[in-house]
Motif scaffolding. Structure first.
Motif, PDB file in Angstrom:
ATOM      1  N   TYR A 183       0.625  -1.277   0.098  1.00  0.00           N
ATOM      2  CA  TYR A 183       0.104   0.119  -0.051  1.00  0.00           C
ATOM      3  C   TYR A 183       0.875   1.243   0.216  1.00  0.00           C
ATOM      4  N   VAL A 184       1.945   1.064   0.577  1.00  0.00           N
ATOM      5  CA  VAL A 184       2.653   2.466   0.795  1.00  0.00           C
ATOM      6  C   VAL A 184       3.722   2.506  -0.544  1.00  0.00           C
ATOM      7  N   ALA A 185       3.923   1.449  -1.182  1.00  0.00           N
ATOM      8  CA  ALA A 185       4.872   1.492  -2.309  1.00  0.00           C
ATOM      9  C   ALA A 185       3.946   2.136  -3.475  1.00  0.00           C
ATOM     10  N   ARG A 186       2.858   1.752  -3.374  1.00  0.00           N
ATOM     11  CA  ARG A 186       1.793   2.245  -4.467  1.00  0.00           C
ATOM     12  C   ARG A 186       1.385   3.655  -4.123  1.00  0.00           C
ATOM     13  N   GLY A 187       1.541   4.289  -3.240  1.00  0.00           N
ATOM     14  CA  GLY A 187       1.260   5.815  -2.817  1.00  0.00           C
ATOM     15  C   GLY A 187       0.027   5.726  -2.258  1.00  0.00           C
ATOM     16  N   GLU A 188      -0.921   4.785  -1.917  1.00  0.00           N
ATOM     17  CA  GLU A 188      -2.134   4.431  -1.383  1.00  0.00           C
ATOM     18  C   GLU A 188      -1.980   4.916   0.232  1.00  0.00           C
ATOM     19  N   ALA A 189      -0.868   4.856   0.834  1.00  0.00           N
ATOM     20  CA  ALA A 189      -0.953   4.927   2.249  1.00  0.00           C
ATOM     21  C   ALA A 189       0.148   5.617   2.620  1.00  0.00           C
ATOM     22  N   ILE A 190       0.147   6.684   3.471  1.00  0.00           N
ATOM     23  CA  ILE A 190       1.400   7.279   4.358  1.00  0.00           C
ATOM     24  C   ILE A 190       2.247   6.058   5.227  1.00  0.00           C
ATOM     25  N   THR A 191       1.348   5.256   5.958  1.00  0.00           N
ATOM     26  CA  THR A 191       2.214   4.615   6.794  1.00  0.00           C
ATOM     27  C   THR A 191       0.936   3.415   7.142  1.00  0.00           C
ATOM     28  N   TYR A 192       1.383   2.182   7.703  1.00  0.00           N
ATOM     29  CA  TYR A 192       0.379   1.353   8.159  1.00  0.00           C
ATOM     30  C   TYR A 192       1.041   0.748   9.422  1.00  0.00           C
ATOM     31  N   PHE A 193      -0.255  -0.383  10.085  1.00  0.00           N
ATOM     32  CA  PHE A 193       0.275  -1.029  11.174  1.00  0.00           C
ATOM     33  C   PHE A 193      -0.522  -2.112  11.033  1.00  0.00           C
ATOM     34  N   CYS A 194       0.040  -3.131  11.489  1.00  0.00           N
ATOM     35  CA  CYS A 194      -0.280  -4.578  11.703  1.00  0.00           C
ATOM     36  C   CYS A 194      -0.371  -4.833  12.947  1.00  0.00           C
ATOM     37  N   ASP A 195      -1.657  -5.259  13.606  1.00  0.00           N
ATOM     38  CA  ASP A 195      -2.001  -5.739  14.911  1.00  0.00           C
ATOM     39  C   ASP A 195      -1.924  -7.317  14.773  1.00  0.00           C
ATOM     40  N   VAL A 196      -0.865  -7.991  15.187  1.00  0.00           N
ATOM     41  CA  VAL A 196      -0.570  -9.325  15.101  1.00  0.00           C
ATOM     42  C   VAL A 196      -1.352 -10.070  16.088  1.00  0.00           C
ATOM     43  N   ALA A 197      -1.968 -11.162  16.024  1.00  0.00           N
ATOM     44  CA  ALA A 197      -2.505 -12.090  16.861  1.00  0.00           C
ATOM     45  C   ALA A 197      -1.588 -13.544  16.667  1.00  0.00           C
ATOM     46  N   PRO A 198      -2.102 -14.408  17.599  1.00  0.00           N
ATOM     47  CA  PRO A 198      -1.363 -15.717  17.044  1.00  0.00           C
ATOM     48  C   PRO A 198      -1.669 -16.540  15.707  1.00  0.00           C
ATOM     49  N   THR A 199      -2.895 -16.290  15.322  1.00  0.00           N
ATOM     50  CA  THR A 199      -3.246 -17.030  14.176  1.00  0.00           C
ATOM     51  C   THR A 199      -3.844 -15.925  13.042  1.00  0.00           C
ATOM     52  N   THR A 200      -3.490 -14.786  13.051  1.00  0.00           N
ATOM     53  CA  THR A 200      -4.085 -13.602  12.319  1.00  0.00           C
ATOM     54  C   THR A 200      -3.389 -12.340  12.307  1.00  0.00           C
ATOM     55  N   ALA A 201      -3.575 -11.487  11.468  1.00  0.00           N
ATOM     56  CA  ALA A 201      -3.152 -10.148  11.700  1.00  0.00           C
ATOM     57  C   ALA A 201      -4.176  -9.169  11.100  1.00  0.00           C
ATOM     58  N   ARG A 202      -4.444  -7.890  11.696  1.00  0.00           N
ATOM     59  CA  ARG A 202      -5.104  -6.921  10.931  1.00  0.00           C
ATOM     60  C   ARG A 202      -4.346  -5.813  10.675  1.00  0.00           C
ATOM     61  N   LEU A 203      -4.703  -5.395   9.514  1.00  0.00           N
ATOM     62  CA  LEU A 203      -3.977  -4.281   8.753  1.00  0.00           C
ATOM     63  C   LEU A 203      -4.719  -3.022   8.673  1.00  0.00           C
ATOM     64  N   SER A 204      -4.063  -1.951   9.130  1.00  0.00           N
ATOM     65  CA  SER A 204      -4.760  -0.623   9.170  1.00  0.00           C
ATOM     66  C   SER A 204      -3.673   0.430   8.558  1.00  0.00           C
ATOM     67  N   ILE A 205      -4.236   1.351   7.660  1.00  0.00           N
ATOM     68  CA  ILE A 205      -3.284   2.300   7.113  1.00  0.00           C
ATOM     69  C   ILE A 205      -3.802   3.668   7.182  1.00  0.00           C
ATOM     70  N   VAL A 206      -2.682   4.585   7.080  1.00  0.00           N
ATOM     71  CA  VAL A 206      -3.169   6.026   6.988  1.00  0.00           C
ATOM     72  C   VAL A 206      -3.056   6.411   5.406  1.00  0.00           C
ATOM     73  N   PRO A 207      -4.417   6.536   4.792  1.00  0.00           N
ATOM     74  CA  PRO A 207      -4.491   6.791   3.469  1.00  0.00           C
ATOM     75  C   PRO A 207      -3.761   7.867   3.124  1.00  0.00           C
ATOM     76  N   SER A 208      -3.254   8.034   1.955  1.00  0.00           N
ATOM     77  CA  SER A 208      -2.424   9.351   1.419  1.00  0.00           C
ATOM     78  C   SER A 208      -3.359  10.402   1.182  1.00  0.00           C
ATOM     79  N   TRP A 209      -4.475   9.989   0.896  1.00  0.00           N
ATOM     80  CA  TRP A 209      -5.797  11.168   0.472  1.00  0.00           C
ATOM     81  C   TRP A 209      -6.173  11.813   1.595  1.00  0.00           C
ATOM     82  N   ARG A 210      -5.967  11.456   2.938  1.00  0.00           N
ATOM     83  CA  ARG A 210      -6.460  12.143   4.047  1.00  0.00           C
ATOM     84  C   ARG A 210      -5.383  13.505   4.510  1.00  0.00           C
TER      85      ARG A 210
END
Length: 76
Positions: A49-76
């Protein structure tokens, strides 16, 4: 004298409220994207997402069997 103390107390409470609200305002700028099967997959998607310019930064909330992705969009 009482009025001055009351005014100062109210000003102090408002300032404290503004400081407490600031972190939640920052957290609100993140936008939930989706769930991934691992932290590595989430990290790769976030970097994409960052490389494509769609996000400024991102955050992965990691759990033992899954991970949740949140981004700060570049359009904000």
């Amino acid at each position: 004298m009482r009025k001055a103390i009351s005014t100062l107390s109210l000003t102090g409470l408002l300032a404290a409220g503004a400081l407490l609200a600031a972190p939640s305002a920052q957290a609100a700028s993140f936008v939930y994207i989706g769930m991934y099967p691992s932290g590595a997959a989430c990290d790769a998607a976030g970097k994409d997402y960052v490389a494509r310019g769609e996000a400024i930064t991102y955050f992965c909330d990691v759990a033992p069997t899954t991970a949740r992705l949140s981004i700060v969009p570049s359009w904000r």
